[in-house]
Scaffold this motif. Structure first.
Motif, PDB file in Angstrom:
ATOM      1  N   ASP A  45     -41.859 -13.680  13.797  1.00 23.38           N
ATOM      2  CA  ASP A  45     -41.304 -14.724  14.654  1.00 23.38           C
ATOM      3  C   ASP A  45     -40.845 -15.925  13.837  1.00 23.38           C
ATOM      4  N   ASN A  46     -41.560 -16.186  12.770  1.00 22.51           N
ATOM      5  CA  ASN A  46     -41.294 -17.411  12.013  1.00 22.51           C
ATOM      6  C   ASN A  46     -41.405 -17.141  10.511  1.00 22.51           C
ATOM      7  N   PRO A  47     -40.458 -16.346   9.961  1.00 21.56           N
ATOM      8  CA  PRO A  47     -40.569 -15.985   8.548  1.00 21.56           C
ATOM      9  C   PRO A  47     -40.386 -17.195   7.629  1.00 21.56           C
ATOM     10  N   GLY A  48     -41.177 -17.232   6.550  1.00 15.94           N
ATOM     11  CA  GLY A  48     -41.046 -18.290   5.557  1.00 15.94           C
ATOM     12  C   GLY A  48     -39.829 -18.046   4.668  1.00 15.94           C
ATOM     13  N   PRO A  49     -39.594 -18.947   3.712  1.00 17.68           N
ATOM     14  CA  PRO A  49     -38.405 -18.813   2.851  1.00 17.68           C
ATOM     15  C   PRO A  49     -38.398 -17.513   2.051  1.00 17.68           C
ATOM     16  N   ASP A  50     -39.554 -17.072   1.549  1.00 18.86           N
ATOM     17  CA  ASP A  50     -39.588 -15.825   0.789  1.00 18.86           C
ATOM     18  C   ASP A  50     -39.238 -14.632   1.676  1.00 18.86           C
ATOM     19  N   GLU A  51     -39.847 -14.592   2.856  1.00 21.37           N
ATOM     20  CA  GLU A  51     -39.539 -13.510   3.778  1.00 21.37           C
ATOM     21  C   GLU A  51     -38.058 -13.536   4.171  1.00 21.37           C
ATOM     22  N   GLN A  52     -37.541 -14.732   4.363  1.00 16.88           N
ATOM     23  CA  GLN A  52     -36.130 -14.847   4.738  1.00 16.88           C
ATOM     24  C   GLN A  52     -35.204 -14.307   3.648  1.00 16.88           C
ATOM     25  N   ALA A  53     -35.583 -14.558   2.386  1.00 14.46           N
ATOM     26  CA  ALA A  53     -34.766 -14.051   1.277  1.00 14.46           C
ATOM     27  C   ALA A  53     -34.709 -12.528   1.314  1.00 14.46           C
ATOM     28  N   LEU A  54     -35.861 -11.917   1.606  1.00 15.84           N
ATOM     29  CA  LEU A  54     -35.895 -10.454   1.686  1.00 15.84           C
ATOM     30  C   LEU A  54     -35.120  -9.948   2.896  1.00 15.84           C
ATOM     31  N   LEU A  55     -35.310 -10.620   4.021  1.00 12.90           N
ATOM     32  CA  LEU A  55     -34.639 -10.179   5.250  1.00 12.90           C
ATOM     33  C   LEU A  55     -33.112 -10.227   5.107  1.00 12.90           C
ATOM     34  N   ALA A  56     -32.619 -11.228   4.402  1.00 13.51           N
ATOM     35  CA  ALA A  56     -31.163 -11.324   4.196  1.00 13.51           C
ATOM     36  C   ALA A  56     -30.647 -10.101   3.458  1.00 13.51           C
ATOM     37  N   ARG A  57     -31.457  -9.610   2.508  1.00 13.41           N
ATOM     38  CA  ARG A  57     -31.049  -8.404   1.769  1.00 13.41           C
ATOM     39  C   ARG A  57     -30.991  -7.183   2.673  1.00 13.41           C
ATOM     40  N   TYR A  58     -31.931  -7.125   3.630  1.00  8.87           N
ATOM     41  CA  TYR A  58     -31.929  -5.987   4.547  1.00  8.87           C
ATOM     42  C   TYR A  58     -30.761  -6.074   5.533  1.00  8.87           C
ATOM     43  N   HIS A  59     -30.575  -7.254   6.103  1.00  7.82           N
ATOM     44  CA  HIS A  59     -29.593  -7.389   7.183  1.00  7.82           C
ATOM     45  C   HIS A  59     -28.152  -7.397   6.663  1.00  7.82           C
ATOM     46  N   TYR A  60     -27.957  -7.971   5.501  1.00  7.82           N
ATOM     47  CA  TYR A  60     -26.586  -8.155   4.998  1.00  7.82           C
ATOM     48  C   TYR A  60     -26.432  -7.585   3.595  1.00  7.82           C
ATOM     49  N   PRO A  61     -26.483  -6.264   3.456  1.00  8.20           N
ATOM     50  CA  PRO A  61     -26.287  -5.664   2.118  1.00  8.20           C
ATOM     51  C   PRO A  61     -24.913  -6.052   1.569  1.00  8.20           C
ATOM     52  N   GLN A  62     -24.865  -6.216   0.258  1.00  2.26           N
ATOM     53  CA  GLN A  62     -23.627  -6.616  -0.423  1.00  2.26           C
ATOM     54  C   GLN A  62     -23.227  -5.503  -1.392  1.00  2.26           C
ATOM     55  N   PRO A  63     -22.443  -4.538  -0.916  1.00  2.00           N
ATOM     56  CA  PRO A  63     -22.063  -3.439  -1.806  1.00  2.00           C
ATOM     57  C   PRO A  63     -21.304  -3.982  -3.016  1.00  2.00           C
ATOM     58  N   ARG A  64     -21.555  -3.398  -4.158  1.00  2.00           N
ATOM     59  CA  ARG A  64     -21.045  -3.935  -5.431  1.00  2.00           C
ATOM     60  C   ARG A  64     -19.655  -3.397  -5.739  1.00  2.00           C
ATOM     61  N   LEU A  65     -18.717  -3.686  -4.855  1.00  2.00           N
ATOM     62  CA  LEU A  65     -17.374  -3.118  -4.986  1.00  2.00           C
ATOM     63  C   LEU A  65     -16.654  -3.621  -6.231  1.00  2.00           C
ATOM     64  N   ASP A  66     -16.684  -4.913  -6.472  1.00  2.00           N
ATOM     65  CA  ASP A  66     -15.979  -5.448  -7.649  1.00  2.00           C
ATOM     66  C   ASP A  66     -16.620  -4.929  -8.935  1.00  2.00           C
ATOM     67  N   LEU A  67     -17.933  -4.937  -8.957  1.00  2.00           N
ATOM     68  CA  LEU A  67     -18.635  -4.437 -10.142  1.00  2.00           C
ATOM     69  C   LEU A  67     -18.313  -2.969 -10.383  1.00  2.00           C
ATOM     70  N   GLY A  68     -18.377  -2.169  -9.307  1.00  2.00           N
ATOM     71  CA  GLY A  68     -18.069  -0.745  -9.448  1.00  2.00           C
ATOM     72  C   GLY A  68     -16.684  -0.521 -10.039  1.00  2.00           C
ATOM     73  N   ALA A  69     -15.695  -1.240  -9.515  1.00  2.00           N
ATOM     74  CA  ALA A  69     -14.322  -1.073 -10.018  1.00  2.00           C
ATOM     75  C   ALA A  69     -14.229  -1.480 -11.485  1.00  2.00           C
ATOM     76  N   SER A  70     -14.992  -2.521 -11.871  1.00  2.00           N
ATOM     77  CA  SER A  70     -14.911  -2.993 -13.259  1.00  2.00           C
ATOM     78  C   SER A  70     -15.618  -2.037 -14.223  1.00  2.00           C
ATOM     79  N   LEU A  71     -16.383  -1.089 -13.694  1.00  2.00           N
ATOM     80  CA  LEU A  71     -17.092  -0.122 -14.541  1.00  2.00           C
ATOM     81  C   LEU A  71     -16.295   1.164 -14.774  1.00  2.00           C
ATOM     82  N   ARG A  72     -15.140   1.296 -14.101  1.00  2.00           N
ATOM     83  CA  ARG A  72     -14.280   2.471 -14.327  1.00  2.00           C
ATOM     84  C   ARG A  72     -13.867   2.509 -15.788  1.00  2.00           C
TER      85      ARG A  72
END
Lengths: 317, 317
Positions: free
Chosen positions: B174-201
């Motif tokens: 109900d009331n996640p602290g800042p650490d929990e929020q940092a983790l939750l952001a990773r779960y809710h909003y994944p950031q696929p590494r599209l630019d990085l992937g392309a730069s590794l070709r």
């Protein structure tokens, strides 16, 4: 058996179906790779099939495999595309090897028959749902769209109509007669008109496949093209077996409104019609004419009716 | 509101996202049409997400829209592909306009962010399930596969690991602290590494995205390439917030085995590593080395462990 082994055993062999030279990398990596040769455009469509909505609960898995791919491939036929490959996202409640083997058998038969190689997929646990995406190619700029119908064009359909929809009444028959069996075959084993669709490239002015019923699907062409049409119900191609089972009027109603036939409905100018090879014309029946204006009118017993509406809307309330 | 109007209103605007010049025809016909220019290969992947399996029941529809497309796009990143378009097969129990609007908002934000235009789809009634297929392109022959890892290559990962998996414990807070929020952001909003992937070709010898956990996904590279590897757990990049919440050992276990991070795991020769632009190297952490043989060994506190196995198998019994 784990997920990966299960997928490998039953599905990877289907990657050998079809025009595999275009698939540089099939299932088993993060992505598949398809080479689209210069001069071709990629054409693709996705269809979802849900247990209890698009097929009955406990439906025969072998039939489901065929039917799922046939339904998806029919959209390629409607664009005049040559089939290349497909992906399958399969959600199922458990990994029953017998079910999977039968499903894969039906899918493999359809894949080989339609020339569609399995290029990739995803298998997960959940309610039984299939999502199939088919890929095809057309010479650049030659896909048949819904937008090209013009006043004066003929309206044509392939094959016969209404049988698959009528078959829904006999799905649970313990001992169907020959007429019922003819209808059931249409429901269980749709035959997407891939060769016909490809042969109509450069001739048909618009095309759609009949998945939701003639009235609804022709309606998509009319709306997209900004025209109307008139159909003579006496010209609707219906199987004698259907008339025997539901009567002449019932057969007409099925042909107009029932879905699941996966025949093509096209529009074509009279000049282009004359240019069609005879064997292509032989697969089509002229049922009416495109007119200026909007809406679909019917001629029945010399009387004009309409405009009419119909078709299946998953969320209409 | 009918199915077609509903789809048009909420989803068709997403067809304007991304590199639309490659999409000759978007949603609304039997198929979409994509032009793949000569010199490019088409790269594509499908992912299914099922309510109660891949996301919690009653999950926020806006987050689901983002998350669904991010998960699918991550497979393009793993191939080094440039994003082009996607299709969505959406099955949902009812056409709740509020739900659909929020879902479309999240999907549209992700589509714009990742550069993926909606090219087509299918919306039907059924249990809440998404099937997303993403399309990208790579210069001919330059897709990064799983098969190229060689003994002596570095094993690298992008970003930090284990947070999204650990966030599962806090989804109902109900009331996640800042650490929990940092983790939750990773779960809710994944950031696929599209630019990085392309730069590794042209640099990375193999790549995979971490959806099922580092051990499982690196295992796919090792198996496909016919090699083994050793990882030093002290080198695993973990966020301080994760260590604070689950302890150092817990953080290592999450980093090794938890899924849902959608970071990249790659292998790359030491020479190619030196050739990488500094900003690309800065997005990667070397965590170990490819070896001849097979299996994955771990070095922990100077002690060697392994081979280890792990990851998520939907049908393992």
């Amino acid at each position: 058996m784990g997920e990966f082994e299960l997928i490998r055993r039953y599905f990877f062999p289907i990657a050998e179906a079809g025009n595999t030279s275009a698939i540089l990398l099939g299932p088993g990596d993060d992505c598949a790779i398809q080479r689209v040769e210069p001069g071709l455009d990629l054409v693709f469509s996705v269809d979802a099939l849900v247990e209890g909505v698009h097929f009955p609960p406990d439906y025969d898995p072998e039939k489901l495999g065929w039917r799922g791919l046939a339904v998806a491939a029919s959209d390629l036929a409607a664009m005049g595309a040559d089939p290349v490959c497909f992906t399958l996202a399969l959600t199922l409640p458990d990994a029953n090897p017998d079910w999977l083997q039968a499903f894969a058998r039906g899918l493999a038969a359809a894949a080989a028959h339609f020339g569609l190689a399995l290029a990739g997929g995803d298998t997960t646990r959940g309610p039984l749902t299939l999502s199939l995406q088919v890929h095809g190619t057309v010479p650049r700029g030659q896909a048949i769209r819904r937008t090209g119908a013009k006043a004066g064009d003929y309206v044509c359909v392939s094959g016969t109509l209404g049988e698959a929809g009528a078959a829904l009444n006999y799905l649970d028959s313990d001992n169907p007669g020959p007429d019922e069996q003819a209808l059931l075959a249409r429901y269980h084993y749709p035959q997407p008109r891939l060769d016909l669709g490809a042969s109509l490239r450069g001739h048909a002015s618009a095309a759609v496949d009949i998945s939701d019923g003639l009235v609804a699907d022709l309606g998509h062409i009319l709306e997209a093209s900004g025209v109307g049409a008139c159909i003579d119900v006496a010209r609707l191609p219906v199987l004698a077996a259907l008339k025997r089972l539901v009567g002449s009027e019932g057969a007409v109603n099925q042909a107009l409104n029932a879905g699941d036939d996966y025949e093509l409905c096209i529009t074509i100018s009279p000049e282009a019609w004359e240019d069609l090879p005879e064997d292509t014309r032989g697969q089509l029946t002229i049922i009416g004419e495109v007119r200026s204006g909007e809406g679909l009118a019917l001629t029945r017993d010399g009387q004009s009716e309409g405009p009419v509406a119909g078709g299946y809307d998953h969320f209409r309330t």
